[in-house]
Structure formats: C-alpha cells, structure tokens
Write an enzyme that holds these catalytic residues in place. Structure first.
Site, PDB file in Angstrom:
ATOM      1  N   SER A 119      -2.711  23.164  44.171  1.00  0.00           N
ATOM      2  CA  SER A 119      -2.813  24.449  43.472  1.00  0.00           C
ATOM      3  C   SER A 119      -1.528  24.861  42.744  1.00  0.00           C
ATOM      4  CB  SER A 119      -3.222  25.544  44.457  1.00  0.00           C
ATOM      5  OG  SER A 119      -2.363  25.559  45.576  1.00  0.00           O
TER       6      SER A 119
ATOM      7  N   GLU B 291      -1.657  44.217  41.364  1.00  0.00           N
ATOM      8  CA  GLU B 291      -0.770  44.265  42.520  1.00  0.00           C
ATOM      9  C   GLU B 291      -0.283  42.841  42.750  1.00  0.00           C
ATOM     10  OE1 GLU B 291      -4.194  44.253  43.012  1.00  0.00           O
ATOM     11  OE2 GLU B 291      -3.984  42.155  43.541  1.00  0.00           O
TER      12      GLU B 291
ATOM     13  N   LYS C  58      -3.119  30.146  39.201  1.00  0.00           N
ATOM     14  CA  LYS C  58      -3.439  31.569  38.989  1.00  0.00           C
ATOM     15  C   LYS C  58      -3.527  31.928  37.509  1.00  0.00           C
ATOM     16  CE  LYS C  58      -2.010  33.693  43.321  1.00  0.00           C
ATOM     17  NZ  LYS C  58      -1.269  32.600  44.024  1.00  0.00           N
TER      18      LYS C  58
HETATM   19  C1  LIG Z   1      -1.602  32.313  45.363  1.00  0.00           C
HETATM   20  C2  LIG Z   1      -1.611  30.877  45.647  1.00  0.00           C
HETATM   21  C3  LIG Z   1      -2.558  30.302  46.526  1.00  0.00           C
HETATM   22  C4  LIG Z   1      -3.544  31.125  47.314  1.00  0.00           C
HETATM   23  O1  LIG Z   1      -4.475  31.814  46.541  1.00  0.00           O
HETATM   24  P1  LIG Z   1      -5.995  31.399  46.456  1.00  0.00           P
HETATM   25  O2  LIG Z   1      -6.624  32.550  45.785  1.00  0.00           O
HETATM   26  O3  LIG Z   1      -6.483  31.170  47.839  1.00  0.00           O
HETATM   27  O4  LIG Z   1      -6.052  30.144  45.651  1.00  0.00           O
HETATM   28  C5  LIG Z   1      -2.559  28.933  46.704  1.00  0.00           C
HETATM   29  N1  LIG Z   1      -1.670  28.135  46.069  1.00  0.00           N
HETATM   30  C6  LIG Z   1      -0.739  28.658  45.229  1.00  0.00           C
HETATM   31  C7  LIG Z   1       0.229  27.718  44.571  1.00  0.00           C
HETATM   32  C8  LIG Z   1      -0.670  30.025  44.998  1.00  0.00           C
HETATM   33  O5  LIG Z   1       0.259  30.516  44.167  1.00  0.00           O
END
Ligand SMILES: *Cc1c(COP(=O)(O)O)cnc(C)c1O
Length: 410
Positions: free
Chosen positions: A388, A123, A101
């Site tokens: 992610s 938010e 993010k």
């Molecule tokens: C917020 C988050 C997601 C989901 O958000 P996307 O916008 O779908 O990528 C996925 N993995 C992690 C580690 C997150 O913090």
C-alpha cells in the site's frame, strides 16, 4: 476455497443498497443537516462520477500526475528464501506521494471541482490522508482545511510541514484524547456548518454513506489493474491476495478486482503487542457490532460500549473500527480476516528492504509478514501482496526504535 461464483457475479449491483448498506453494516448515522450533505454527495457521485467526462479526466490525472498504472513486481529473492510459493507485490508505494491514498483523494477532489465546491475539509491521524488530500487540493486549486489532534501534530511534524507547504491549513484539535477520533468529530462539525461551499473528504472506506462506496470505487483501480497485470505476467490468477486493513481502503481496492474470481482474499489486521485490551487494533477479529463516525460496522469497544483505545506499530492501522463492507465480507466468508503482530511485521519490513530493495510502509509490512506466514503454510502457488505504501515516512521511527538488525529473520 471460500467461494461460490454465482454469489458474486452480481455483487457490485447489490452492494451497497441505495441507502448504503452491506447487510446490516454501513448506512449514514448522522444528524439531519449532515444527512442532507451526504445525500447531495451521493447524488453527485451517481451522476457526475459515472459520466464519461469525469472518468476520462480521472484517467488522465492518474496517468500524468499520479504515475499509474503502478507495476507488479515479482519478489524473487523473498520467494526463494521462503520456499516454493511465488510472491508478488502490487506497487502502490510508487504512487505520487508514496501510497494508495492518493487514488481516492484525487477522485474526491475531482468530484469537488465538478460540484463547484471551493473548499475541502478533512481530518487526519498520522497525517498520511492529510498529505494526500492537501496534494489533491493543490492540484485542483481548492482551499483545504485539515483537522488534526494536538497529540498527532506533535508526533507527525514532517507530515504537518508537508501539508502546510502544499498550502493546506492544519487546524489543531484539543478536545479529549487529542487524536484521530476527536479530529473526525471536529471535521464533521466544521463541515455541517459550511457544506454548501465545502466538501468533506474521508480517508478510508469508512464514515457515512456514500463514502465507503465512493472510496472503494476510486480504489478499485488497484484491483482491476492488478488482475490484468498478474494474468498477463503469469498466465493465471494469483491463488491468494493479501492486504493490510486499517479502515480498509487499500484492501477494498485490490479485493474489488478479485471478488468475483476464484481467488482467496486475506485482510490482515494489526495484533500490535498482543491480545490484551488496548494493545492491538484487530477490530474485525475481536470486535463487536457498533456505530461510530456515522456508520455501523464491527468495532473494538471499552466496557462502556465506546470505541476502545487501540494500538499498532503502524499509525495508519490503529483505528478501532473498519469499513462496513469488510464486516459484511467477513460475515459472508468471502474474505478471511486474520492478524499479524508488531514483531513479525518489523522482521518483514527489514526482509523486504534488504532482499528486494523495497522499503515498505510499516502498514504494508503487515501484509508482507502475513504473506510470508501463508506461503510457509501453503507451500505451493502464488500470493499477490498489496504494497500500500513506501516506508520513507517511517525511517526515523524505525532507526530510533529498532536500529539495523544484523541479519534477516523470517
Ligand atoms: C493509511 C494507510 C493504510 C491504512 O489505510 P486503509 O484504509 O486500511 O488502506 C495502509 N497503508 C498505508 C501506506 C497507509 O498510508
């Protein structure tokens, strides 16, 4: 392979359209005042963010503050355990703050600085976006207000503490269900009253135009790096790329590096506890077209056509819609959207931790679990997983709910 090269050579030139549409999806369904603010951000994006000064500064920030490029790791033990397919992970968990993010938050906040804005309004649901945007605001010396449902504030105390330590103001939202949806509404409302002084920063490839495009473009660094790294590591492209989809930003980021290459793309949605109403958040698999939070996409609805209650073991994935570009890529057949449930996800969480020494975020464990299933099915080739984020934030929950399993189940 669902791919025709010529269709995608010019994809990024055509999508989104000037008004932010991907086919029927996307757009900016907001009141006139907010529309004016969105137009201002879109104009600024096209002039400022394409300038070499902006690009150079963002590049430097990514290298010196965020820790980019993030590596690709070959998951040797996991691969061997499953069979012949080679599994790799793009390590977005190694970003500063522990997830992807920060990629779009630093971009959005840098844009705010160039636009002369003094304040960021955002938010947050589980608090992950809140922490990333509070980090970006601190870095640029901007004021930061994060709207958060009262229920979420209680559930996510460590992230609330992080935001406050970083200097952000966390504003409690007590309307309705007191969770993410109400927090978005409150943030929109606050923003429409002070858009001259402030900028709104969204947490995924969702919301009104230009956010789905902007967040995609800021996240595309993941896919561009990954393609180069993977080919120099292995001499070829991966056969498949797998990413989890909540709003869809980490998936759009890695997919953008491979959209016009012959690589199968898989978006993984949370099936949670199963198919029944309220027990999952697999909007692209089971939803219908509809407008919420200022954009048209595919969403899960209740019997009155309102956003349905959703659930996933990963709080970052429980959103009743997904980015408009995902809806479009689904219709085109370019990306296959599929589901994985809580149980397989938790198994993959422990497997990756124990076999590879990488504790993934529960969100990311969805992609790992799906890649394991896919590997068993394909039986040859290579799969690149977008990892992610890291699982530090999930420790208490995992230990309390699942304990430590005796052995790995895959
Ligand atoms: C917020 C988050 C997601 C989901 O958000 P996307 O916008 O779908 O990528 C996925 N993995 C992690 C580690 C997150 O913090």
């Amino acid at each position: 392979m669902i791919f025709n090269q010529t269709d995608f050579d010019t994809y990024f030139k055509h999508y989104p359209t000037k008004d932010g549409f991907y086919g029927n999806y996307g757009g900016a369904y907001v009141n006139d005042q907010l529309k004016k603010a969105m137009d201002e951000i879109a104009d600024a994006y096209f002039t400022i963010c394409k300038s070499s000064r902006f690009i150079d500064e963002l590049r430097k920030i990514r290298r010196d503050f965020q820790g980019r490029p993030t590596p690709i790791t070959y998951l040797e033990k996991l691969s061997k355990r499953i069979g012949k397919v080679q599994l790799y992970a793009k390590r977005e968990d190694l970003n500063h703050t522990g997830a992807h993010k920060i990629n779009h938050c630093m971009g959005e906040a840098l844009l705010a600085k160039y636009m002369g804005k003094k304040k960021i309004i955002a938010e947050t649901g589980a608090g992950q976006h809140g922490v990333a945007i509070a980090t970006a605001a601190a870095y640029f010396g901007l004021e930061c207000e994060v709207y958060m449902g009262a229920v979420d504030i209680k559930k996510q105390a460590p992230n609330v503490a992080r935001m406050k330590i970083l200097g952000a103001k966390v504003i409690e939202v007590t309307e309705g269900e007191q969770t993410l949806k109400e927090a978005v509404d409150a943030a929109f409302k606050a923003y429409s009253q002070e858009y001259e002084n402030a900028i709104y920063c969204i947490g995924s490839v969702v919301g009104p135009h230009p956010f789905p495009m902007m967040v995609r473009d800021f996240q595309s660094v993941v896919g561009i790096e990954a393609r180069e790294q993977f080919t120099s590591l292995t001499g070829e492209l991966p056969d498949a790329v797998v990413a989890c989809v909540g709003g869809g930003s980490n998936a759009m980021g890695i997919f953008s590096g491979f959209l016009n290459y012959p690589v199968d793309l898989y978006g993984v949605e949370p099936l949670g506890k199963g198919l029944s109403f309220g027990n999952h958040a697999a909007s692209l698999n089971y939803g219908q077209e509809g407008i919420m939070h200022g954009f048209n996409s595919i969403m899960l609805k209740d019997e009155n056509g309102n956003p349905a209650p959703v659930y996933s073991v990963a709080s970052g994935l429980d959103y009743p819609s997904s980015g408009p570009e995902h809806a479009f890529l689904r219709d085109l057949g370019r990306v296959k959207y599929d589901v994985i449930g809580d149980d397989e996800t938790i198994n993959a969480f422990f497997a990756l931790s124990k076999l590879e020494g990488i504790i993934p975020a529960i969100e990311s464990a969805h992609a790992v679990a799906y890649a394991v299933q896919l590997a068993k099915k394909l039986n040859t080739g290579s799969i690149l997983i977008n990892l992610s984020g890291r699982g530090d934030k999930d420790m208490d929950f995992i230990i309390e709910k699942y304990g430590i399993p005796e052995k790995i189940t895959l």
